[in-house]
Design a protein around this motif. Structure first.
Motif, PDB file in Angstrom:
ATOM      1  N   SER A   3       0.832  -1.199   0.000  1.00 37.81           N
ATOM      2  CA  SER A   3       0.000   0.000   0.000  1.00 37.81           C
ATOM      3  C   SER A   3       0.863   1.245   0.000  1.00 37.81           C
ATOM      4  CB  SER A   3      -0.933   0.018   1.208  1.00 37.81           C
ATOM      5  OG  SER A   3      -0.180   0.048   2.393  1.00 37.81           O
ATOM      6  N   ILE A  46      -5.298  -3.072  -5.827  1.00 40.94           N
ATOM      7  CA  ILE A  46      -6.375  -2.896  -4.856  1.00 40.94           C
ATOM      8  C   ILE A  46      -6.696  -4.222  -4.184  1.00 40.94           C
ATOM      9  CG2 ILE A  46      -8.842  -2.375  -4.609  1.00 40.94           C
ATOM     10  CD1 ILE A  46      -8.413  -0.279  -6.873  1.00 40.94           C
ATOM     11  N   ALA A  47      -6.824  -5.287  -4.975  1.00 42.81           N
ATOM     12  CA  ALA A  47      -7.145  -6.600  -4.412  1.00 42.81           C
ATOM     13  C   ALA A  47      -6.039  -7.090  -3.475  1.00 42.81           C
ATOM     14  CB  ALA A  47      -7.366  -7.604  -5.542  1.00 42.81           C
ATOM     15  N   GLU A  49      -3.981  -5.219  -1.732  1.00 43.65           N
ATOM     16  CA  GLU A  49      -4.061  -4.429  -0.494  1.00 43.65           C
ATOM     17  C   GLU A  49      -5.222  -4.888   0.376  1.00 43.65           C
ATOM     18  OE1 GLU A  49      -3.190  -1.620   2.454  1.00 43.65           O
ATOM     19  OE2 GLU A  49      -2.003  -2.636   0.926  1.00 43.65           O
ATOM     20  N   ARG A  50      -6.325  -5.224  -0.233  1.00 45.14           N
ATOM     21  CA  ARG A  50      -7.466  -5.718   0.546  1.00 45.14           C
ATOM     22  C   ARG A  50      -7.140  -7.049   1.194  1.00 45.14           C
ATOM     23  NH1 ARG A  50     -12.885  -3.900  -2.813  1.00 45.14           N
ATOM     24  NH2 ARG A  50     -12.490  -1.667  -2.573  1.00 45.14           N
ATOM     25  N   GLN A  51      -6.410  -7.901   0.504  1.00 47.75           N
ATOM     26  CA  GLN A  51      -6.002  -9.170   1.117  1.00 47.75           C
ATOM     27  C   GLN A  51      -5.029  -8.906   2.265  1.00 47.75           C
ATOM     28  OE1 GLN A  51      -4.509 -11.859  -1.886  1.00 47.75           O
ATOM     29  NE2 GLN A  51      -6.566 -12.414  -2.562  1.00 47.75           N
ATOM     30  N   THR A  53      -4.825  -6.307   4.216  1.00 47.87           N
ATOM     31  CA  THR A  53      -5.481  -5.709   5.377  1.00 47.87           C
ATOM     32  C   THR A  53      -6.635  -6.549   5.903  1.00 47.87           C
ATOM     33  OG1 THR A  53      -6.947  -4.388   3.973  1.00 47.87           O
ATOM     34  CG2 THR A  53      -4.859  -3.368   4.680  1.00 47.87           C
ATOM     35  N   THR A  55      -9.540  -6.800   4.567  1.00 45.37           N
ATOM     36  CA  THR A  55     -10.834  -6.170   4.288  1.00 45.37           C
ATOM     37  C   THR A  55     -11.559  -6.948   3.199  1.00 45.37           C
ATOM     38  OG1 THR A  55      -9.781  -4.629   2.740  1.00 45.37           O
ATOM     39  CG2 THR A  55     -10.067  -3.876   5.008  1.00 45.37           C
ATOM     40  N   GLY A  57     -13.048  -8.787   0.244  1.00 46.32           N
ATOM     41  CA  GLY A  57     -12.451  -9.264  -0.994  1.00 46.32           C
ATOM     42  C   GLY A  57     -13.106 -10.561  -1.389  1.00 46.32           C
ATOM     43  N   ALA A 104     -12.169   1.354  -6.661  1.00 47.15           N
ATOM     44  CA  ALA A 104     -12.357   1.320  -5.213  1.00 47.15           C
ATOM     45  C   ALA A 104     -13.767   1.748  -4.828  1.00 47.15           C
ATOM     46  CB  ALA A 104     -11.320   2.197  -4.530  1.00 47.15           C
ATOM     47  N   ASN A 107     -17.392  -1.927  -5.789  1.00 47.66           N
ATOM     48  CA  ASN A 107     -16.946  -3.309  -5.587  1.00 47.66           C
ATOM     49  C   ASN A 107     -17.410  -4.230  -6.707  1.00 47.66           C
ATOM     50  OD1 ASN A 107     -15.420  -2.989  -3.265  1.00 47.66           O
ATOM     51  ND2 ASN A 107     -17.197  -3.218  -1.929  1.00 47.66           N
TER      52      ASN A 107
END
Length: 126
Positions: A3, A46-47, A49-51, A53, A55, A57, A104, A107
């Motif tokens: 990130s 983006i995916a 970073e979501r993995q 954190t 959040t 996905g 972002a 979704n």
């Protein structure tokens, strides 16, 4: 860490304040292959970073953190786009920011682009 790389690219683009781009700074003025590479590099970032954190996905997505696959795909894609388009890092980062904001914010759009983007990542050898 990933990130921070994406954030750095976006901050760099804002700090550099290059000359304004013509309308279509999202990449719509690029050939379809380059538009797709820009969108997929951004979607994978983006995916990833979501993995990282934990959040929201899609559970069907492969582990993009493994061996830094997601980060490596993003870096290679952006480097290739710079080489192929002649755009500066700052110009490409502005275009990437526009793509990131669109993905972002929606979704469903991210979910829709991820399957072909994952195919593109696999085809790259990552």
């Amino acid at each position: 860490m990933f990130s921070h790389f994406l954030a750095s690219a976006l901050v760099l683009s804002a700090a550099a304040q290059p000359a304004p781009l013509a309308s279509g700074a999202t990449g719509a003025d690029l050939p379809i292959e380059q538009q797709t590479a820009l969108r997929c590099a951004t979607a994978i970032a983006i995916a990833t970073e979501r993995q990282r954190t934990g959040t929201a996905g899609n559970e069907d997505w492969p582990d993009l953190l493994e061996n830094q696959r997601g980060r490596e795909f993003f870096v290679r894609s952006f480097a290739r786009l710079i080489d192929d388009t002649g755009l500066s890092r700052e110009e490409l980062a502005l275009r990437g920011r526009a793509e990131a904001e669109a993905l972002a914010a929606d979704n469903a759009m991210l979910d829709a682009v991820m399957p072909p983007c994952l195919l593109m990542m696999r085809a790259s050898g990552l």
